[in-house]
Design an enzyme around this catalytic site. Structure first.
Site, PDB file in Angstrom:
ATOM      1  N   GLY A  21     -20.208  11.638  -3.888  1.00  0.00           N
ATOM      2  CA  GLY A  21     -20.828  11.412  -4.964  1.00  0.00           C
ATOM      3  C   GLY A  21     -19.811  12.777  -5.719  1.00  0.00           C
ATOM      4  NE  ARG A  40     -22.009   7.800  -1.487  1.00  0.00           N
ATOM      5  CZ  ARG A  40     -22.239   7.806  -2.644  1.00  0.00           C
ATOM      6  NH1 ARG A  40     -21.825   6.821  -3.982  1.00  0.00           N
ATOM      7  NH2 ARG A  40     -22.725   8.956  -3.221  1.00  0.00           N
ATOM      8  CG  ASP A  81     -25.201  15.408   5.669  1.00  0.00           C
ATOM      9  OD1 ASP A  81     -24.769  16.643   5.817  1.00  0.00           O
ATOM     10  OD2 ASP A  81     -26.605  15.487   6.226  1.00  0.00           O
ATOM     11  CB  THR A 123     -24.373  16.449  -2.419  1.00  0.00           C
ATOM     12  OG1 THR A 123     -25.235  15.563  -2.693  1.00  0.00           O
ATOM     13  CG2 THR A 123     -25.033  17.359  -1.803  1.00  0.00           C
ATOM     14  CG  ASP A 182     -28.255  13.777  -3.367  1.00  0.00           C
ATOM     15  OD1 ASP A 182     -29.321  14.018  -4.897  1.00  0.00           O
ATOM     16  OD2 ASP A 182     -28.405  12.684  -2.906  1.00  0.00           O
ATOM     17  CG  ASP A 189     -28.697  15.644   0.744  1.00  0.00           C
ATOM     18  OD1 ASP A 189     -27.870  15.803   0.457  1.00  0.00           O
ATOM     19  OD2 ASP A 189     -28.169  14.018   1.038  1.00  0.00           O
ATOM     20  CG  MET A 207     -29.525  10.348  -8.845  1.00  0.00           C
ATOM     21  SD  MET A 207     -28.025  10.792  -8.964  1.00  0.00           S
ATOM     22  CE  MET A 207     -27.307   9.095  -9.553  1.00  0.00           C
ATOM     23  N   GLY A 208     -31.496  10.931  -6.249  1.00  0.00           N
ATOM     24  CA  GLY A 208     -31.975  12.313  -4.317  1.00  0.00           C
ATOM     25  C   GLY A 208     -32.585  11.064  -4.072  1.00  0.00           C
ATOM     26  NE  ARG A 209     -28.682   6.542  -0.728  1.00  0.00           N
ATOM     27  CZ  ARG A 209     -27.289   6.291  -1.726  1.00  0.00           C
ATOM     28  NH1 ARG A 209     -27.104   4.705  -2.311  1.00  0.00           N
ATOM     29  NH2 ARG A 209     -26.087   6.582  -1.795  1.00  0.00           N
ATOM     30  N   GLY A 242     -43.119  21.063 -16.482  1.00  0.00           N
ATOM     31  CA  GLY A 242     -44.366  21.024 -15.858  1.00  0.00           C
ATOM     32  C   GLY A 242     -45.467  19.362 -15.615  1.00  0.00           C
ATOM     33  NE  ARG A 254     -42.414   2.603 -24.589  1.00  0.00           N
ATOM     34  CZ  ARG A 254     -43.377   1.516 -24.489  1.00  0.00           C
ATOM     35  NH1 ARG A 254     -44.891   1.314 -23.674  1.00  0.00           N
ATOM     36  NH2 ARG A 254     -43.522   1.541 -26.025  1.00  0.00           N
ATOM     37  CG  HIS A 292     -24.153   7.232 -12.201  1.00  0.00           C
ATOM     38  ND1 HIS A 292     -25.172   6.050 -11.655  1.00  0.00           N
ATOM     39  CD2 HIS A 292     -23.305   7.703 -10.662  1.00  0.00           C
ATOM     40  CE1 HIS A 292     -25.343   5.307 -10.441  1.00  0.00           C
ATOM     41  NE2 HIS A 292     -24.140   6.604  -9.602  1.00  0.00           N
TER      42      HIS A 292
HETATM   43  O1  F6P Z   1     -25.740  12.021  -3.428  1.00  0.00           O
HETATM   44  C1  F6P Z   1     -26.088  11.837  -4.632  1.00  0.00           C
HETATM   45  C2  F6P Z   1     -26.234  10.552  -4.972  1.00  0.00           C
HETATM   46  O2  F6P Z   1     -26.214  10.530  -6.338  1.00  0.00           O
HETATM   47  C3  F6P Z   1     -27.918  10.158  -4.920  1.00  0.00           C
HETATM   48  O3  F6P Z   1     -28.429  10.713  -5.045  1.00  0.00           O
HETATM   49  C4  F6P Z   1     -27.186   8.783  -5.254  1.00  0.00           C
HETATM   50  O4  F6P Z   1     -28.649   7.918  -4.602  1.00  0.00           O
HETATM   51  C5  F6P Z   1     -25.621   8.374  -5.003  1.00  0.00           C
HETATM   52  O5  F6P Z   1     -25.636   9.573  -4.731  1.00  0.00           O
HETATM   53  C6  F6P Z   1     -25.670   7.222  -6.029  1.00  0.00           C
HETATM   54  O6  F6P Z   1     -24.250   6.859  -5.700  1.00  0.00           O
HETATM   55  P1  F6P Z   1     -23.414   6.219  -6.369  1.00  0.00           P
HETATM   56  O7  F6P Z   1     -22.587   6.755  -7.368  1.00  0.00           O
HETATM   57  O8  F6P Z   1     -22.802   5.184  -5.732  1.00  0.00           O
HETATM   58  O9  F6P Z   1     -24.875   5.242  -7.180  1.00  0.00           O
END
Ligand code: F6P
Length: 322
Positions: A13, A74, A105, A127, A129, A131, A171-173, A187, A246, A252
């Site tokens: 990503g 990827r 990673d 990234t 995330d 992570d 985001m953050g799978r 907050g 809501r 993205h």
């Molecule tokens: O790893 C970064 C990330 O934005 C994650 O937070 C998210 O789950 C994933 O990439 C989304 O990936 P893609 O761009 O393939 O939809």
């Protein structure tokens, strides 16, 4: 062996600040008399030969841009042993003595495979995330935090105007760092992340009812992507509390935008270090930042490390959102 020619690619990503890293790699290498090639579309570019020689001006006017000027992907083919061999052969054919890989990673695993196939690689953590376990802050994370915060602030305006509850997925799978820190910054009444088990009644409904009793009329609930289900959550909240709700998935848009000062500086420092490592004959390393010091780890060691989720920060977030 003296390094005469290196390549750089971005993988996985995209993250804001990747361009600043590519620029730093390119300029550091050229400044030290090393030729640089830019590989497009991540590891796929090594397989297809989508590679171009860079000069000092190739990386002009990109430090402030989001995304990646080198494109990213990827790559499935690269994950196979045949793919790794093909990529290593391509590097040898082009006289590439070292490669800088900017990604997460998965990209580092690829860098490790390529190093084993004879091409010295250095990984840079890119990234949103955050992570990467060996690293306190990844390239792109700070920008994404600020982007999310700005967007949630906007959602708050409309939630406040209608006395609503806004349930927002960030985001953050697999990781809740974005969610936790954005949650504090905006907050949020409740923050749900994959690292901490939660009970919907106790951690969402009861908290909303308690703060309602002291006059709170609009609510922000931040949900990490790894938890998901914000549409259903918003429905349940409305049913159980009577507060109109809501759901919003930020999506993205969180990955785009001009990188913050912090990301540009971090990426520049890391890119510079990556080249220094290659020139010092090092390989299979990932560059990281710890207590504001740029350092590096063996990729295998880095991949095996754990980064404890900041439970104290999580506790703080909820203690002050009453
Ligand atoms: O790893 C970064 C990330 O934005 C994650 O937070 C998210 O789950 C994933 O990439 C989304 O990936 P893609 O761009 O393939 O939809």
């Amino acid at each position: 062996m003296a390094i005469k020619r290196i390549a750089v690619l971005t993988s996985g990503g995209d993250a804001p600040g990747m361009n600043a890293a590519v620029r730093a790699v390119t300029r550091t290498a050229l400044g030290r008399g090393v030729e640089v090639y830019g590989v497009r579309h991540g590891y796929n570019g090594l397989l297809t030969g989508d590679i171009e020689e860079m000069n000092l001006r190739s990386v002009s006017d990109i430090i402030h841009r989001g995304g990646t000027a080198l494109y990213t992907a990827r790559s499935m083919e690269f994950k196979t042993p045949e793919g790794v061999k093909k990529a290593a052969d391509k590097c040898r054919e082009m006289g590439i003595d070292g490669l800088v890989v900017i990604g997460g990673d998965g990209s580092f695993r690829g860098a490790q495979d390529l190093t084993r196939a004879g091409i010295p690689c250095i990984g840079l953590p890119g990234t949103i995330d955050n992570d990467i376990n060996c690293c306190e802050q990844t390239i792109g994370y700070d920008t994404a935090l600020n982007t999310c915060m700005e967007m949630v602030d906007k959602l708050r305006d409309t939630a406040q105007s209608h006395d609503r509850c806004s349930v927002i997925e960030v985001m953050g799978r697999h990781a809740g760092y974005l969610a936790l820190n954005v949650g504090i910054a905006v907050g949020a009444t409740s923050i749900l992340v994959p690292e901490v088990p939660f009970d919907f009644e106790r951690d969402v409904i009861a908290r909303m009812k308690k703060t309602s009793a002291t006059g709170k009329k609009h609510f922000i609930i931040i949900v990490a992507e790894g938890i998901g289900g914000v549409v259903e959550l918003a429905k349940r909240i409305e049913e159980e509390t009577g507060v109109e709700s809501r759901a919003t998935i930020l999506g993205h848009v969180q990955r785009g935008g001009s990188p913050t000062v912090r990301d540009r500086v971090l990426a520049s420092r890391m890119g510079n270090r990556a080249v220094e490592l290659l020139l010092a004959g090092k390989s299979n390393r990932v560059v990281t930042i710890q207590s504001d010091r740029i350092t590096d780890y063996d990729i295998e060691q880095a991949l095996a490390m754990k980064k404890p989720f900041d439970l104290d920060l999580y506790r703080t977030a909820h203690e002050i959102s009453i």
